[in-house]
Design a protein around this motif. Structure first.
Motif, mmCIF file in Angstrom:
data_model
loop_
_atom_site.group_PDB
_atom_site.id
_atom_site.type_symbol
_atom_site.label_atom_id
_atom_site.label_comp_id
_atom_site.label_asym_id
_atom_site.label_seq_id
_atom_site.Cartn_x
_atom_site.Cartn_y
_atom_site.Cartn_z
ATOM 1 N N ALA A 5 -11.377 17.437 -6.292
ATOM 2 C CA ALA A 5 -11.270 16.138 -6.947
ATOM 3 C C ALA A 5 -10.128 16.151 -7.953
ATOM 4 O O ALA A 5 -9.685 17.206 -8.402
ATOM 5 C CB ALA A 5 -12.575 15.794 -7.657
ATOM 6 N N THR A 6 -9.681 14.953 -8.301
ATOM 7 C CA THR A 6 -8.725 14.766 -9.374
ATOM 8 C C THR A 6 -9.483 14.055 -10.482
ATOM 9 O O THR A 6 -10.194 13.085 -10.229
ATOM 10 C CB THR A 6 -7.541 13.893 -8.916
ATOM 11 O OG1 THR A 6 -6.944 14.493 -7.770
ATOM 12 C CG2 THR A 6 -6.509 13.763 -10.008
ATOM 13 N N VAL A 7 -9.330 14.553 -11.710
ATOM 14 C CA VAL A 7 -10.024 13.952 -12.846
ATOM 15 C C VAL A 7 -9.031 13.624 -13.947
ATOM 16 O O VAL A 7 -7.948 14.199 -14.017
ATOM 17 C CB VAL A 7 -11.132 14.882 -13.398
ATOM 18 C CG1 VAL A 7 -12.237 15.086 -12.393
ATOM 19 C CG2 VAL A 7 -10.556 16.216 -13.840
ATOM 20 N N ASN A 8 -9.414 12.684 -14.799
ATOM 21 C CA ASN A 8 -8.627 12.341 -15.980
ATOM 22 C C ASN A 8 -9.435 12.717 -17.203
ATOM 23 O O ASN A 8 -10.638 12.424 -17.269
ATOM 24 C CB ASN A 8 -8.322 10.838 -16.024
ATOM 25 C CG ASN A 8 -7.308 10.426 -14.996
ATOM 26 O OD1 ASN A 8 -6.438 11.195 -14.640
ATOM 27 N ND2 ASN A 8 -7.424 9.201 -14.503
ATOM 28 N N ALA A 20 -12.084 11.746 -5.291
ATOM 29 C CA ALA A 20 -12.745 12.873 -4.625
ATOM 30 C C ALA A 20 -12.095 13.026 -3.260
ATOM 31 O O ALA A 20 -11.891 12.042 -2.547
ATOM 32 C CB ALA A 20 -14.239 12.613 -4.479
ATOM 33 N N TYR A 21 -11.753 14.241 -2.913
ATOM 34 C CA TYR A 21 -11.074 14.495 -1.638
ATOM 35 C C TYR A 21 -12.066 15.095 -0.651
ATOM 36 O O TYR A 21 -12.526 16.213 -0.824
ATOM 37 C CB TYR A 21 -9.880 15.431 -1.858
ATOM 38 C CG TYR A 21 -8.883 14.835 -2.829
ATOM 39 C CD1 TYR A 21 -8.019 13.826 -2.426
ATOM 40 C CD2 TYR A 21 -8.831 15.258 -4.142
ATOM 41 C CE1 TYR A 21 -7.116 13.264 -3.309
ATOM 42 C CE2 TYR A 21 -7.931 14.700 -5.047
ATOM 43 C CZ TYR A 21 -7.074 13.706 -4.615
ATOM 44 O OH TYR A 21 -6.187 13.149 -5.488
ATOM 45 N N ARG A 64 -5.883 19.240 2.909
ATOM 46 C CA ARG A 64 -6.401 17.969 2.409
ATOM 47 C C ARG A 64 -5.513 16.816 2.863
ATOM 48 O O ARG A 64 -4.283 16.928 2.869
ATOM 49 C CB ARG A 64 -6.460 18.021 0.892
ATOM 50 C CG ARG A 64 -7.148 16.833 0.272
ATOM 51 C CD ARG A 64 -7.371 17.053 -1.183
ATOM 52 N NE ARG A 64 -6.122 16.857 -1.915
ATOM 53 C CZ ARG A 64 -5.949 17.225 -3.172
ATOM 54 N NH1 ARG A 64 -6.910 17.842 -3.826
ATOM 55 N NH2 ARG A 64 -4.824 17.000 -3.786
ATOM 56 N N VAL A 65 -6.159 15.715 3.262
ATOM 57 C CA VAL A 65 -5.430 14.502 3.656
ATOM 58 C C VAL A 65 -6.108 13.288 3.025
ATOM 59 O O VAL A 65 -7.283 13.334 2.664
ATOM 60 C CB VAL A 65 -5.378 14.308 5.194
ATOM 61 C CG1 VAL A 65 -4.547 15.382 5.850
ATOM 62 C CG2 VAL A 65 -6.768 14.244 5.800
#
Length: 187
Positions: A5-8, A20-21, A64-65
């Motif tokens: 995931a990418t979070v801030n 969320a990937y 990941r895509v």
């Protein structure tokens, strides 16, 4: 199951999920895989369209895509490929490496607790920790006969019940020797 995931982070140190990937592409199978609870679903490409092929395991070469679902055509398409591998975890099987990593993690946790406080610094836990855990309170916990005037949370009570010694454990030879918390953290 963990999901990439990418979070801030905000100014107070809280994190907000940005993305969320859950989709991955394998060049070997030319399939995409959707991460789901307890596994993955494989979407096999046939005639240029991805079709759900059921449960599967994400191959080691998958990356990941970002996917797009077209509701009009009921189709999936890859929007963007990345060079981020699906498998970000390394399997550790050597006993020495497992022990080293567990010790490093435990040291980190003890250091964090010492700096930030927490349940391990309450009077009850300090009583248990006194004399490096070689005391009457710990013996009573192990025997299932512990009584205290301090507050015992439901989690602590459950923990005390779980660590009670069995008859076989009580018959084992005693463990000799101690190491201080400071010695452990410095190791």
């Amino acid at each position: 199951d963990a999901v990439q995931a990418t979070v801030n982070a905000d100014s107070e140190g809280y994190y907000t999920l940005q993305q969320a990937y859950i989709w991955f592409h394998s060049p070997t199978t030319d399939s995409v895989y959707k991460k789901v609870a307890n596994g993955a679903e494989q979407y096999e490409r046939r005639d240029g369209i991805y079709h759900n092929n059921g449960n599967s395991v994400i191959p080691g070469d998958a990356y990941r895509v970002l996917m797009e679902y077209d509701t009009m055509d009921d189709t999936l398409a890859i929007l963007e490929k990345t060079d981020i591998p699906a498998m970000i975890w390394k399997e550790i099987t050597l006993q020495e490496e497992v022990e080293r990593l567990i010790m490093a993690r435990n040291i980190r946790h003890l250091q964090q607790t010492e700096k930030e406080g927490g349940v391990t610094l309450t009077a009850l836990i300090q009583e248990i920790h006194s004399n490096h855990g070689l005391n009457a309170a710990v013996r009573a916990i192990l025997e299932g006969a512990f009584e205290t005037e301090h507050e015992v949370t439901p989690v602590m009570k459950a923990w005390f019940e779980v660590i009670q010694q069995t008859d076989k454990e009580k018959a084992s030879p005693p463990i000799v020797g101690v190491i201080t918390k400071e010695q452990f953290q410095e190791a």
